[in-house]
Design a protein around this motif. Structure first.
Motif, PDB file in Angstrom:
ATOM      1  N   ALA A  78      -7.602   6.095  -3.654  1.00 37.73           N
ATOM      2  CA  ALA A  78      -6.722   5.272  -2.815  1.00 37.73           C
ATOM      3  C   ALA A  78      -5.745   4.524  -3.702  1.00 37.73           C
ATOM      4  CB  ALA A  78      -7.562   4.279  -2.011  1.00 37.73           C
ATOM      5  N   THR A  79      -4.458   4.658  -3.392  1.00 37.34           N
ATOM      6  CA  THR A  79      -3.426   3.926  -4.132  1.00 37.34           C
ATOM      7  C   THR A  79      -2.633   3.093  -3.137  1.00 37.34           C
ATOM      8  OG1 THR A  79      -3.209   5.916  -5.480  1.00 37.34           O
ATOM      9  CG2 THR A  79      -1.546   4.188  -5.805  1.00 37.34           C
ATOM     10  N   PRO A  80      -2.478   1.779  -3.379  1.00 40.71           N
ATOM     11  CA  PRO A  80      -1.688   0.971  -2.446  1.00 40.71           C
ATOM     12  C   PRO A  80      -0.287   1.547  -2.301  1.00 40.71           C
ATOM     13  CG  PRO A  80      -2.822  -0.436  -4.022  1.00 40.71           C
ATOM     14  CD  PRO A  80      -3.017   0.984  -4.487  1.00 40.71           C
ATOM     15  N   ARG A  81       0.196   1.657  -1.048  1.00 41.42           N
ATOM     16  CA  ARG A  81       1.536   2.215  -0.830  1.00 41.42           C
ATOM     17  C   ARG A  81       2.596   1.352  -1.503  1.00 41.42           C
ATOM     18  NH1 ARG A  81       1.503   6.587   2.676  1.00 41.42           N
ATOM     19  NH2 ARG A  81      -0.353   6.703   3.962  1.00 41.42           N
ATOM     20  N   SER A  82       2.352   0.042  -1.589  1.00 47.87           N
ATOM     21  CA  SER A  82       3.339  -0.839  -2.235  1.00 47.87           C
ATOM     22  C   SER A  82       3.561  -0.410  -3.683  1.00 47.87           C
ATOM     23  CB  SER A  82       2.867  -2.285  -2.174  1.00 47.87           C
ATOM     24  OG  SER A  82       1.571  -2.380  -2.732  1.00 47.87           O
ATOM     25  N   GLU A  83       2.510   0.051  -4.355  1.00 47.42           N
ATOM     26  CA  GLU A  83       2.664   0.504  -5.745  1.00 47.42           C
ATOM     27  C   GLU A  83       3.438   1.810  -5.815  1.00 47.42           C
ATOM     28  OE1 GLU A  83      -1.073   0.762  -7.784  1.00 47.42           O
ATOM     29  OE2 GLU A  83      -1.551  -1.334  -7.345  1.00 47.42           O
TER      30      GLU A  83
END
Ligand code: HEM
Length: 372
Positions: free
Chosen positions: A364-369
């Motif tokens: 899971a990667t934050p979309r903001s990043e």
């Protein structure tokens, strides 16, 4: 990476999905029978006088068994009220973030395993909702006891015939159940408003923990196969349509009954399958040829009521925890919408106890990043 379609999963699933849909279908000579329309399903679920629970622990019985004992003397579970649902969902949100952080600390860089990672957040959420007076230590202890009992029940439920070393399997199940009931006897003494015996509370907690763990893991598996963020409530419904963990539930006829024009003798098993109903074009909007595809958008215009395929059952024994279950799934989908999820390996569908995706590993990667 992808998840096996249930169509190709074979086993009981394959037999139910390929049954003729014209009338109540006999899956073998002399049964069991399968309700193939919403009306038939409602008839089976809302008339417990004629359609009783099977006597064994495994409600999703064995397709080869066409006769069954019944278990009378049912408990009616009161629905979990809105205030307790809200506290349960809040607990889930907090514990889910804590579980992710704990994994990142102890296994940095390794993918998450949805079926494992969801265990404590769901256990603590449901325990908070069912035992609202419990302090955190009691809640955590009871939650862990329920998880241990769920694990010990797995080989009992999965067994088509008693497993090798049945004695040890049964003893492990009994030991974990007694430990849970002891913990519950103490916890219930502090719950003046909860009218459940330790045995009933154990049943409620086990049902209310095992099923949402599987549902949450399926939700993650589906979200990880989408190319963009998905609206959380629609994502939860679409998950419960395509992969309802309780995909099959069984009843046993207490007398001869007419089911959609078909005569079913007394003492026979009748199945209702939310998974089958979720593929009927009269219950689900969208292209009839595309009903096996995940499309959360089909629920967005509000034209058709989600849930008509009975993912929480119906009638007097419908799920008392449905609002909590939905609340957990929507909270999880909300977190999922803020992350890009990627499956680390193909997901298989385990059919040994309802259905669950195992393994279901993901990153899971934050979309903001991703935007920056
Ligand atoms: C997404 C989550 C959930 C799903 C999909 C789900 C699904 C179901 C279904 C289909 C049934 C009916 C089974 C039948 O008729 O044989 C059921 C029953 C039940 N569920 Fe849930 N459930 C969920 C969450 C919960 C939660 C959170 C709780 C507890 C707080 C709970 C407690 C129960 C209990 C005690 C029953 C048995 C009711 C009875 O026999 O009268 N479930 N559930």
């Amino acid at each position: 990476m992808h998840m096996d379609g249930v169509e190709s999963a074979g086993g009981q699933l394959g037999a139910v999905l390929s049954a003729p849909r014209s009338a109540a279908a006999a899956l073998g000579p002399g049964g069991p029978w399968l309700a193939t329309s919403l009306d038939q399903a409602k008839q089976v679920l809302t008339d417990p006088e004629a359609f009783d629970f099977p006597g064994n622990v495994n409600r999703t019985g064995d397709l080869s068994g066409s006769r069954g004992d019944t278990r009378s003397g049912h408990t009616l579970f009161a629905p979990v009220g809105p205030e307790h649902v809200a506290r349960g969902v809040e607990t889930f949100r907090r514990e889910w973030l804590a579980a992710l952080a704990e994994h990142d600390r102890s296994h940095p860089g390794e993918p998450y395993d949805a079926m494992r990672l969801l265990r404590r957040p769901v256990a603590r959420s449901t325990t908070t909702a069912v035992l609202p007076s419990a302090d955190d230590a009691t809640r955590d202890r009871v939650g862990d006891h329920v998880l241990a009992w769920i694990d010990a029940l797995a080989p009992v439920i999965a067994a088509h015939r008693p497993p090798w070393r049945w004695g040890r399997v049964r003893r492990a199940e009994a030991d974990t159940r007694v430990a849970l009931e002891d913990a519950l006897a103490d916890a219930l003494a502090a719950e003046p408003d909860v009218d459940l015996s330790p045995q009933q509370a154990a049943t409620m907690l086990a049902a209310g923990i095992q099923v949402p763990i599987a549902a949450g893991a399926f939700l993650i598996a589906w979200l990880a196969q989408q190319t963009q963020a998905v609206e959380p409530t629609s994502a939860a419904w679409e998950t419960l349509r395509l992969t309802p963990p309780t995909w099959l539930t069984a009843r046993v006829t207490t007398r001869e009954v007419d089911l959609g024009g078909v005569t079913v003798p007394q003492g026979r098993v009748v199945f209702v399958s939310p998974l089958l109903l979720g593929r009927l074009s009269d219950l689900v909007p969208g292209d009839p040829d595309g009903l096996d595809r995940f499309d959360a958008g089909r629920w967005q215009d509000g034209a058709r009521r989600p849930g008509a395929w009975l993912p929480f059952g119906a009638g007097p024994h419908a799920c008392p925890g449905r609002n909590l279950g939905m609340g957990i799934l929507v909270a999880l989908a909300g977190w999922g919408a803020r992350h890009e999820l990627v499956l680390s390996e193909d997901v298989r569908i385990d059919q040994s106890r309802g259905i669950s995706p195992e393994p279901c590993r993901f990153t899971a990667t934050p979309r903001s990043e991703l935007i920056s």
